[in-house]
Scaffold this motif. Structure first.
Motif, PDB file in Angstrom:
ATOM      1  N   LYS A  99     -38.902  -2.191  30.246  1.00 51.24           N
ATOM      2  CA  LYS A  99     -39.734  -1.436  31.196  1.00 51.24           C
ATOM      3  C   LYS A  99     -41.012  -0.948  30.522  1.00 51.24           C
ATOM      4  CE  LYS A  99     -36.490   0.254  34.673  1.00 51.24           C
ATOM      5  NZ  LYS A  99     -35.912   1.436  35.347  1.00 51.24           N
ATOM      6  N   LYS A 100     -40.891  -0.461  29.311  1.00 53.51           N
ATOM      7  CA  LYS A 100     -42.074   0.012  28.580  1.00 53.51           C
ATOM      8  C   LYS A 100     -43.045  -1.133  28.312  1.00 53.51           C
ATOM      9  CE  LYS A 100     -39.640   3.841  26.361  1.00 53.51           C
ATOM     10  NZ  LYS A 100     -39.113   4.398  25.077  1.00 53.51           N
ATOM     11  N   LEU A 101     -42.499  -2.303  28.022  1.00 56.28           N
ATOM     12  CA  LEU A 101     -43.358  -3.468  27.801  1.00 56.28           C
ATOM     13  C   LEU A 101     -44.058  -3.882  29.097  1.00 56.28           C
ATOM     14  CD1 LEU A 101     -41.025  -5.338  25.356  1.00 56.28           C
ATOM     15  CD2 LEU A 101     -43.441  -4.910  24.926  1.00 56.28           C
ATOM     16  N   HIS A 102     -43.357  -3.762  30.224  1.00 56.58           N
ATOM     17  CA  HIS A 102     -43.984  -4.051  31.510  1.00 56.58           C
ATOM     18  C   HIS A 102     -45.135  -3.085  31.789  1.00 56.58           C
ATOM     19  CE1 HIS A 102     -42.584  -7.221  34.157  1.00 56.58           C
ATOM     20  NE2 HIS A 102     -41.382  -7.124  33.632  1.00 56.58           N
ATOM     21  N   GLU A 103     -44.969  -1.838  31.386  1.00 56.84           N
ATOM     22  CA  GLU A 103     -46.026  -0.849  31.596  1.00 56.84           C
ATOM     23  C   GLU A 103     -47.232  -1.115  30.708  1.00 56.84           C
ATOM     24  OE1 GLU A 103     -43.990   2.751  30.734  1.00 56.84           O
ATOM     25  OE2 GLU A 103     -42.732   2.670  32.546  1.00 56.84           O
ATOM     26  N   LYS A 104     -46.967  -1.628  29.530  1.00 56.33           N
ATOM     27  CA  LYS A 104     -48.039  -1.873  28.558  1.00 56.33           C
ATOM     28  C   LYS A 104     -48.797  -3.155  28.849  1.00 56.33           C
ATOM     29  CE  LYS A 104     -47.404  -0.214  24.627  1.00 56.33           C
ATOM     30  NZ  LYS A 104     -46.881   0.168  23.305  1.00 56.33           N
ATOM     31  N   CYS A 105     -48.108  -4.168  29.344  1.00 54.51           N
ATOM     32  CA  CYS A 105     -48.704  -5.489  29.574  1.00 54.51           C
ATOM     33  C   CYS A 105     -48.988  -5.687  31.063  1.00 54.51           C
ATOM     34  CB  CYS A 105     -47.758  -6.596  29.119  1.00 54.51           C
ATOM     35  SG  CYS A 105     -47.301  -6.549  27.378  1.00 54.51           S
ATOM     36  N   SER A 106     -49.991  -6.487  31.352  1.00 53.02           N
ATOM     37  CA  SER A 106     -50.179  -6.881  32.753  1.00 53.02           C
ATOM     38  C   SER A 106     -49.118  -7.894  33.156  1.00 53.02           C
ATOM     39  CB  SER A 106     -51.579  -7.455  32.957  1.00 53.02           C
ATOM     40  OG  SER A 106     -51.744  -8.671  32.233  1.00 53.02           O
ATOM     41  N   LYS A 107     -48.638  -8.691  32.179  1.00 50.47           N
ATOM     42  CA  LYS A 107     -47.595  -9.670  32.438  1.00 50.47           C
ATOM     43  C   LYS A 107     -46.602  -9.677  31.283  1.00 50.47           C
ATOM     44  CE  LYS A 107     -50.542 -12.847  35.085  1.00 50.47           C
ATOM     45  NZ  LYS A 107     -51.060 -14.243  35.161  1.00 50.47           N
ATOM     46  N   PHE A 108     -45.359  -9.369  31.591  1.00 50.97           N
ATOM     47  CA  PHE A 108     -44.271  -9.460  30.619  1.00 50.97           C
ATOM     48  C   PHE A 108     -43.072 -10.032  31.352  1.00 50.97           C
ATOM     49  CE2 PHE A 108     -40.429  -7.594  28.643  1.00 50.97           C
ATOM     50  CZ  PHE A 108     -40.515  -8.245  27.416  1.00 50.97           C
ATOM     51  N   HIS A 109     -42.547 -11.145  30.858  1.00 53.90           N
ATOM     52  CA  HIS A 109     -41.535 -11.909  31.587  1.00 53.90           C
ATOM     53  C   HIS A 109     -40.211 -11.960  30.828  1.00 53.90           C
ATOM     54  CE1 HIS A 109     -45.222 -13.195  33.512  1.00 53.90           C
ATOM     55  NE2 HIS A 109     -45.614 -13.796  32.409  1.00 53.90           N
ATOM     56  N   LEU A 110     -39.140 -12.084  31.599  1.00 53.17           N
ATOM     57  CA  LEU A 110     -37.799 -12.167  31.039  1.00 53.17           C
ATOM     58  C   LEU A 110     -37.173 -13.510  31.372  1.00 53.17           C
ATOM     59  CD1 LEU A 110     -36.558  -8.611  32.081  1.00 53.17           C
ATOM     60  CD2 LEU A 110     -37.466  -9.323  29.861  1.00 53.17           C
ATOM     61  N   MET A 111     -36.127 -13.842  30.641  1.00 57.43           N
ATOM     62  CA  MET A 111     -35.351 -15.040  30.892  1.00 57.43           C
ATOM     63  C   MET A 111     -33.918 -14.662  31.233  1.00 57.43           C
ATOM     64  SD  MET A 111     -36.780 -17.853  28.152  1.00 57.43           S
ATOM     65  CE  MET A 111     -35.114 -18.123  27.685  1.00 57.43           C
ATOM     66  N   PHE A 112     -33.280 -15.493  32.053  1.00 61.06           N
ATOM     67  CA  PHE A 112     -31.881 -15.254  32.411  1.00 61.06           C
ATOM     68  C   PHE A 112     -31.163 -16.583  32.535  1.00 61.06           C
ATOM     69  CE2 PHE A 112     -33.642 -16.310  36.463  1.00 61.06           C
ATOM     70  CZ  PHE A 112     -32.603 -16.713  37.297  1.00 61.06           C
ATOM     71  N   ASP A 113     -29.852 -16.560  32.353  1.00 64.43           N
ATOM     72  CA  ASP A 113     -29.038 -17.756  32.572  1.00 64.43           C
ATOM     73  C   ASP A 113     -27.702 -17.409  33.216  1.00 64.43           C
ATOM     74  OD1 ASP A 113     -27.541 -16.659  30.507  1.00 64.43           O
ATOM     75  OD2 ASP A 113     -27.684 -18.389  29.167  1.00 64.43           O
TER      76      ASP A 113
END
Length: 373
Positions: A99-113
């Motif tokens: 969440k903090k990275l999302h606030e800091k970046c305009s785009k921060f993406h995750l991966m799931f499987d």
């Protein structure tokens, strides 16, 4: 801090040397290759984990990267990098940092499987943004990722699309199959096959009525030789190409002269009675990676000394012999410096707190990688 030595010969050992001229050449070549194909290059930072290396790999934009740890993501975000993928399946205990990275970046993406990751994101919504996610596929790497030809691929893509707090961006894969190959021709065929697999997955998901914006594939061998079919991808994400190593050279990904890293070590003991000399560089300077691959040159190649072979390592000792016959210890004086090209530059670099950057014999600076997870 002590002043930087002027010459490589003045450095304390063991240490990691980075040839900046080769690094720049490697980066420029990869950037140009995918510019020509019309495919976005999203380089992986795990090999070097430095700001300077990231600058070169992104051609100065500091945009569109992949990282292997949240510590890397935080490090790059703190230094002005954006559009970052955390390149492992996310788990719920990591979401406060994400969440903090999302606030800091305009785009921060995750991966799931897996389904649980999407449910975790649903339980932990953000205030003003959706979680942006990529579905990771296993197309032969046998690591993380959902099996590419199984039924769950479409089910997981649909689940991510239907959860309000999640935005499904596309599919992502890294295959390690190319690392078992031994020629650029074989790697090129593998690149074509891997591309066919991921494009087939894309088609299946789209036929289910689910948009797929991004189709990403990447490993340094396949991305270094590339097949024309890869122009159908939207992005690739190799990482090792910034340094390369003897493993990549044996695969056919690069020429030996492309290897941009060496470990400098000094001779600390002569042991003619057991036919060896001993260096001050053990596995904490070189890593054990490749030790059990039965390579003809062992897990390291010695610059200008093809007769030498690293036969054993402990934490701070490297035991070296000759490939045949009796070693002449006088040819390797005590305190003399030897240079070792590593089998796996990523694993080797990870052991070093600082990299010494050189052009020719002159030391021109240092890079300091981020550490931890």
């Amino acid at each position: 801090m002590d002043p930087l030595p002027t010459l490589i010969s003045d450095l304390q050992t063991p240490c990691l040397l980075v040839d900046i001229d080769k690094v720049k050449r490697n980066c420029s070549r990869m950037i140009q290759r995918y510019s020509d194909l019309g495919v976005e290059l999203r380089p992986h930072m795990k090999t070097h984990k430095t700001i300077e290396g990231g600058e070169l790999m992104t051609n100065g934009t500091r945009r569109k990267i992949v990282v292997s740890t949240l510590a890397e993501a935080e490090f790059y975000a703190d230094n002005g990098f954006d559009d970052i993928i955390y390149g492992k399946p996310v788990i719920e205990s990591q979401l406060s940092r994400c969440k903090k990275l999302h606030e800091k970046c305009s785009k921060f993406h995750l991966m799931f499987d897996n389904e649980e990751a999407i449910y975790a994101l649903e339980r932990n919504p953000m205030k003003n943004k959706a979680w942006t996610v990529f579905l990771e596929l296993d197309i032969g790497g046998k690591r993380t990722g959902v099996q590419w030809d199984g039924d769950r691929v479409v089910e997981l893509a649909r689940l991510a699309t239907n959860v309000q707090s999640v935005e499904f961006l596309g599919i992502y894969t890294h295959s390690s199959v190319s690392y078992s190959l031994t020629s650029d021709k074989a790697v090129k065929i593998q690149a074509e096959n891997d591309t066919k697999k991921i494009l087939h997955v894309c088609e299946r998901i789209q036929q289910a009525g689910i948009p797929v914006g991004v189709v990403g594939l990447g490993d340094t061998p396949c991305c270094s030789v590339s097949d024309i079919s890869m122009a159908k991808l939207t992005e690739v994400h190799p990482g090792n190409f910034i340094f390369y190593d003897t493993q990549q050279c044996s695969i056919g990904s690069c020429e030996f002269d492309d290897i941009a890293v060496r470990v400098a070590a000094r001779v600390i003991s002569h042991k003619p009675e057991i036919n060896q000399i001993v260096l001050d560089s053990g596995f904490v300077a070189l890593s054990h990676d490749g030790l059990y691959c039965n390579l003809p040159n062992g897990i390291a190649v010695f610059q200008d000394h093809p007769e030498l072979k690293l036969v054993n390592m402990s934490q701070e000792h490297g035991c070296v012999s000759v490939k045949s016959g009796q070693i002449d210890c006088s040819a390797y004086p005590l305190n003399s410096m030897l240079f070792i090209y590593p089998y796996h530059s990523c694993a080797t670099a990870a052991n070093h707190p600082v990299y010494y950057i050189h052009s020719g014999d002159k030391v021109i600076g240092v890079w300091k990688p981020v550490k931890g997870w």
